[in-house]
Scaffold this active site. Structure first.
Site, mmCIF file in Angstrom:
data_model
loop_
_atom_site.group_PDB
_atom_site.id
_atom_site.type_symbol
_atom_site.label_atom_id
_atom_site.label_comp_id
_atom_site.label_asym_id
_atom_site.label_seq_id
_atom_site.Cartn_x
_atom_site.Cartn_y
_atom_site.Cartn_z
ATOM 1 C CG HIS A 125 63.162 11.593 -5.707
ATOM 2 N ND1 HIS A 125 61.886 11.392 -5.344
ATOM 3 C CD2 HIS A 125 63.430 10.546 -6.717
ATOM 4 C CE1 HIS A 125 61.472 10.469 -6.144
ATOM 5 N NE2 HIS A 125 62.286 9.913 -6.953
ATOM 6 C CG ASP A 162 60.044 10.289 -12.353
ATOM 7 O OD1 ASP A 162 60.981 10.362 -13.246
ATOM 8 O OD2 ASP A 162 59.790 9.444 -11.466
ATOM 9 C CG HIS A 164 59.833 7.269 -8.614
ATOM 10 N ND1 HIS A 164 60.576 6.974 -9.677
ATOM 11 C CD2 HIS A 164 59.704 6.134 -8.038
ATOM 12 C CE1 HIS A 164 60.877 5.596 -9.676
ATOM 13 N NE2 HIS A 164 60.442 5.248 -8.641
ATOM 14 C CG ASP A 249 60.460 6.941 -13.967
ATOM 15 O OD1 ASP A 249 59.713 7.692 -14.405
ATOM 16 O OD2 ASP A 249 61.355 6.865 -12.862
HETATM 17 ZN ZN LIG Z 1 61.521 8.184 -11.060
#
Ligand SMILES: [Zn+2]
Length: 343
Positions: A125, A162, A164, A249
């Site tokens: 991120h 991931d 996200h 995750d």
């Molecule tokens: Zn993540």
């Protein structure tokens, strides 16, 4: 059996929030315990080196690097409600970025056939001038830039599984045709980016591939994205190195997400990236830890990935036939990218 390098170190415990936080040192502690119990001669544990300032500035502004360094002067500092620094954070973040570079160097130098970097804080991120989503420096992006800018490779691919979307990684290479970024993620969800029509711009048009899946997807949906979307594009792109943002995750037990990937699913994804690397670049493959917040799921899934990385050229992966929730996303992504690739 392939020789897998694992970059790991107790120094990754030294980044710690002053309060309860899912991105906690225990994540690395359970992985060090897991590695201790993993009986494999071909597993080589490698100590990380810190990234240099010059390496960080392949992706980040110099002023931002100094800002992160300054934040570590506070007993606890919040970049945003999710993202913190403590006095050990800057050094740990240097080792996280440097740990992925160490893994890359081990593979390039022939010390290992492939490698996994057990690093934290995570990276995907992080933007050129901003920490967010638990991430300070964009470890995987720095590794890709290092391969291109420092080692002189022409093309690198980043696969991001991931939960996200890796908004930082996407943003850093959005206008580049040298780095192909392919992400499969829960959507709509944090951080809000990663729609199908975010496909790169300028020279980089077509070199960002997003598979924004609805909540509730399982192994079959993820594998279909690999087989039907990522693999055909990767074969045309012909990366000279494959990097993976390996977040766990999207595991069914993770407290932050609503996906349903299992340990077997991560093994199957690992098999696919390994085969892709074998087909396109002599197997050159490095995965770096991103998210994953259920400690048991994290350890089991990382173990499954490592076991798969160590397996010699294998039988063809069983193709996924179920996974209907991915239908519309795959169909639209293939259509959207059809001006750029034969898909
Ligand atoms: Zn993540």
């Amino acid at each position: 059996m392939l020789k897998t390098g694992v970059v790991a170190d107790r120094a990754y415990l030294n980044h710690c929030a002053g309060h309860e936080h899912p991105e906690c040192p225990e994540r690395v502690r359970v992985l060090l315990d897991m590695l201790g119990g993993l009986k494999r001669n071909a597993l080589r544990v490698i100590a990380p080196r810190p990234a240099t300032r010059k390496e960080l500035t392949l992706c980040h502004d110099g002023a931002y690097v100094s800002f992160v360094e300054g934040a570590a002067a506070f007993r606890d500092y919040q970049f945003d409600p999710d993202t913190y620094a403590c006095p050990g954070s800057f050094e740990t973040a240097l080792l996280a970025a440097g740990g992925v570079l160490t893994a890359v160097e081990a593979v390039i130098g022939g010390e290992a056939d492939n490698a996994f970097a057990v690093v934290r804080p995570p990276g995907h991120h992080a933007l050129a001038r901003r920490a967010m989503g638990f991430c300070l420096f964009n470890n995987i992006a720095i590794a890709a830039a290092y391969l291109i800018e420092t080692l002189g490779l022409q093309r690198a691919m980043i696969i991001d599984w991931d939960l996200h979307h890796g908004n930082g990684t996407q943003e850093l290479f959005y206008r580049s045709s040298r780095v192909l970024y392919a992400s499969v993620h829960q959507y709509p969800f944090y951080p809000g980016t990663g729609a199908i029509n975010e496909l790169g711009a300028g020279e980089g048009a077509g070199f960002t591939v997003n598979a924004p899946l609805p909540a509730g997807c399982d192994d079959q949906e993820y594998l279909r994205v690999f087989d039907e979307l990522f693999a055909p594009i990767a074969r045309q792109f012909k990366p000279e190195f494959v990097l993976v943002s390996a977040g766990y995750d999207c595991h069914a037990r993770d407290p932050l997400g609503q996906m349903r990937v299992s340990e077997a699913g991560f093994a199957a994804m690992a098999r696919r990236v390994k085969r892709l690397a074998a087909e396109t670049c002599g197997g050159k493959l490095v995965a770096a830890l991103e998210g994953g917040y259920d400690l048991e799921a994290l350890a089991g899934s990382t173990r499954a990935t490592l076991e798969e990385f160590g397996r010699e050229a294998d039988e063809p992966a069983a193709s996924a036939h179920a996974g209907r929730r991915a239908d519309a996303v795959i169909e639209k992504a293939l259509f959207t990218l059809s001006p750029f690739w034969s898909v």
